[in-house]
Design an enzyme around this catalytic site. Structure first.
Site, short mmCIF file in Angstrom:
data_model
loop_
_atom_site.label_atom_id
_atom_site.label_comp_id
_atom_site.label_asym_id
_atom_site.label_seq_id
_atom_site.Cartn_x
_atom_site.Cartn_y
_atom_site.Cartn_z
N ALA A 1 0.77 -1.24 0.00
CA ALA A 1 0.00 0.00 0.00
C ALA A 1 0.81 1.29 0.00
O ALA A 1 0.26 2.34 -0.35
CB ALA A 1 -0.95 0.01 1.20
N ALA A 2 2.06 1.28 0.43
CA ALA A 2 2.81 2.54 0.53
C ALA A 2 2.99 3.16 -0.86
O ALA A 2 3.13 2.44 -1.85
CB ALA A 2 4.17 2.28 1.17
N PRO A 3 2.94 4.51 -0.93
CA PRO A 3 2.83 5.46 0.18
C PRO A 3 1.42 5.77 0.65
O PRO A 3 1.24 6.49 1.61
CB PRO A 3 3.48 6.72 -0.39
CG PRO A 3 3.19 6.64 -1.86
CD PRO A 3 3.25 5.18 -2.22
N GLY A 4 0.40 5.25 -0.04
CA GLY A 4 -0.96 5.41 0.46
C GLY A 4 -1.96 6.00 -0.50
O GLY A 4 -3.12 6.20 -0.13
N LYS B 1 -3.48 4.76 -3.25
CA LYS B 1 -4.61 3.87 -3.55
C LYS B 1 -5.38 3.51 -2.29
O LYS B 1 -6.58 3.21 -2.35
CB LYS B 1 -4.10 2.62 -4.28
CG LYS B 1 -3.58 2.92 -5.70
CD LYS B 1 -3.19 1.65 -6.43
CE LYS B 1 -2.73 1.95 -7.85
NZ LYS B 1 -1.48 2.73 -7.90
N ASP C 1 -1.20 -3.85 -5.68
CA ASP C 1 -0.41 -2.97 -6.54
C ASP C 1 1.05 -3.40 -6.35
O ASP C 1 1.78 -2.81 -5.57
CB ASP C 1 -0.63 -1.51 -6.16
CG ASP C 1 0.06 -0.55 -7.11
OD1 ASP C 1 0.06 -0.81 -8.32
OD2 ASP C 1 0.62 0.46 -6.64
N CYS D 1 2.84 -0.52 -12.39
CA CYS D 1 3.15 0.73 -13.10
C CYS D 1 4.22 0.43 -14.15
O CYS D 1 5.26 1.07 -14.20
CB CYS D 1 3.59 1.83 -12.14
SG CYS D 1 5.04 1.42 -11.13
#
Length: 468
Positions: free
Chosen positions: A118-121, A123, A185, A238
């Site tokens: 999840a970082a940096p946050g 999404k 992700d 990405c």
């Protein structure tokens, strides 16, 4: 001649093997993509936090697939914007905002949602904004320093239905059928960031692509048991190559037994479909969209079963300072918990889930951190200042000018005209955090991890959001 120059320039500045990969991937478009990567400027976009009253930026175009997303005309220094520190918006690439559209299109009831990497946050906060009320969002990041940044950003967003953890996917996979939705992700080769990050170009190699693809298969396999039958997996990278994208989508279908799901998209969004796969895949590429490279696909886990709970031995609740409950706008909706010296308020309806997660995982944040107990003193926590659930009249709000606000965000003591005791420091309606006003000065309680380090501060605030 001009087009030929840009193509030559692009080829000269990208690895030969990467150019070859683009040619195989997009025979008719590779030149335009290569030129976009090397010769065009990245767009700048923000997603406003409507839960704290953020307004639409003036003169800005809306991101087509996200109602709360807006393109800015230029890139200000967000560090010097008090609205950013107050959580009124999140700086996020427009392509990444597609996660909000996927959620709203496919999820129509409250869920337990895991953001795995999840970082940096970005999404995570998008999910908190897009999911229906009464959902629970668990944001996980395995790398501790990145997990701390994640926690800071989730706290700044202010939603109480969030948990931040730092665990390996295999550890989370032991929570059999606990989650309704998992968003992965995954770490990738980062080709989609080449326009913004020279390091992404420098570190790229075919070996890195293969290494990332292998790691992605491991991550998906490890966490798959945690998703209940009938649940939803949202996979994203990405990067551009097929190994980490379509081939991974085929792996999810063929090896994990999932079903590809279609997401409705606008005909004018210019999103490229899957390349060499029957799965529904959504490719964002900077020669087609105003955003960076992104790949996203959604899958249904076959079968149908209710989610399962984690068995754990629930500890007796500690007696806590109940006066802190009045710091919340709806205190009866929360239960009090004390972890070490930290007083925490957790929404009643997810109390057992949070307790189970705490017993099973390395938890960094949950609910609303109300206060730190320091001997006989109870010091209000920064998370309470940021929370959308803080009672409006819990503490005096002291409005300061921009110069004082910048000094506060840098961690300095400031002088204020306010009652003695704990107060909230605000600028133009944006609450920044707590201070303890002693009369001759206000001791700064802004978290050290979030303080501005620059010694050269501007005289005026960057203009990002519409005036409040």
């Amino acid at each position: 001649m001009i087009i030929g120059f840009f193509v030559t320039f692009a080829v000269m500045n990208l690895p030969d093997e990467f150019i070859g990969q683009l040619q195989r991937l997009l025979p008719d478009e590779w030149e335009a993509l290569a030129a976009a990567i090397t010769s065009s400027e990245p767009s700048v976009a923000v997603r406003v936090n409507d839960a704290c009253g953020a307004r639409v930026p003036e003169g800005c175009c809306r991101v087509p697939w996200c109602d709360q997303g807006f393109y800015l005309q230029d890139r200000p220094t967000f560090t010097f914007d008090t609205d950013w520190h107050a959580g009124r918006y999140y700086v996020q690439d427009a392509s990444s905002m597609f996660i909000a559209h996927v959620i709203r299109s496919l999820i129509h009831e409250p869920v337990r949602y895991l953001d795995l990497c999840a970082a940096p946050g970005g999404k995570t906060t998008a999910a908190l904004q897009a999911l229906l009320p009464c959902s629970l969002v668990v944001a996980n990041e395995i790398i501790p320093p990145r997990a701390r940044v994640l926690a800071d950003n989730v706290i700044r967003w202010g939603n109480p239905r969030s948990v931040v953890t730092s665990n390996a996917p295999a550890h989370l996979g032991k929570m059999t059928h606990f989650f309704d939705v998992i968003a992965a992700d995954v770490p990738c080769s980062g080709e989609g960031m080449m326009r913004k990050d020279d390091e992404a170009v420098a570190q790229w190699s075919p070996a890195l692509v293969e290494q990332c693809a292998q790691r992605q298969r491991e991550i998906l396999t490890d966490v798959w048991p945690a998703l209940r039958p009938g649940g939803l997996l949202i996979y994203s990278t990405c990067t551009y190559n097929r190994q980490e994208n379509e081939e991974m989508a085929d792996f999810i279908v063929n090896e994990l037994g999932a079903t590809s799901l279609e997401v409705p998209i606008g005909p004018d969004w210019n999103i490229h479909p899957a390349i060499g796969s029957d799965c529904h895949c959504y490719r964002f590429m900077p020669h087609r969209v105003d955003g960076e490279g992104l790949f996203m696909a959604a899958f249904h886990k076959q079968g149908s079963a209710p989610r399962q709970d984690i068995r754990f031995k629930e500890k007796a609740a500690k007696k806590t300072d109940e006066t802190c409950r009045d710091w919340l706008s709806c205190p009866d909706d929360y239960v009090m918990d004390q972890q070490g010296d930290l007083l925490i308020a957790v929404p009643q309806d997810i109390r057992r889930e949070v307790a189970a997660l705490r017993a099973s995982l390395n938890m960094l944040h949950a609910g609303v951190e109300l206060a730190t107990v320091m001997g006989r003193k109870t010091v209000p926590h920064h998370a309470l200042a940021m929370s959308t659930e803080r009672a409006a009249d819990a503490f005096p709000v002291c409005a300061v000018d921009y110069t004082s606000a910048m000094r506060y965000l840098r961690g300095e003591s400031i002088t204020v005209d306010a009652p003695r005791g704990y107060i909230l420091i605000a600028h133009e309606g944006a609450v920044l955090g707590f201070a303890n006003n002693l009369g001759n000065r206000a001791n700064n309680l802004y978290p050290k991890s979030q303080r501005i380090l620059s010694t050269h501060l501007p005289d005026t605030k960057p203009a990002v959001l519409t005036a409040f």
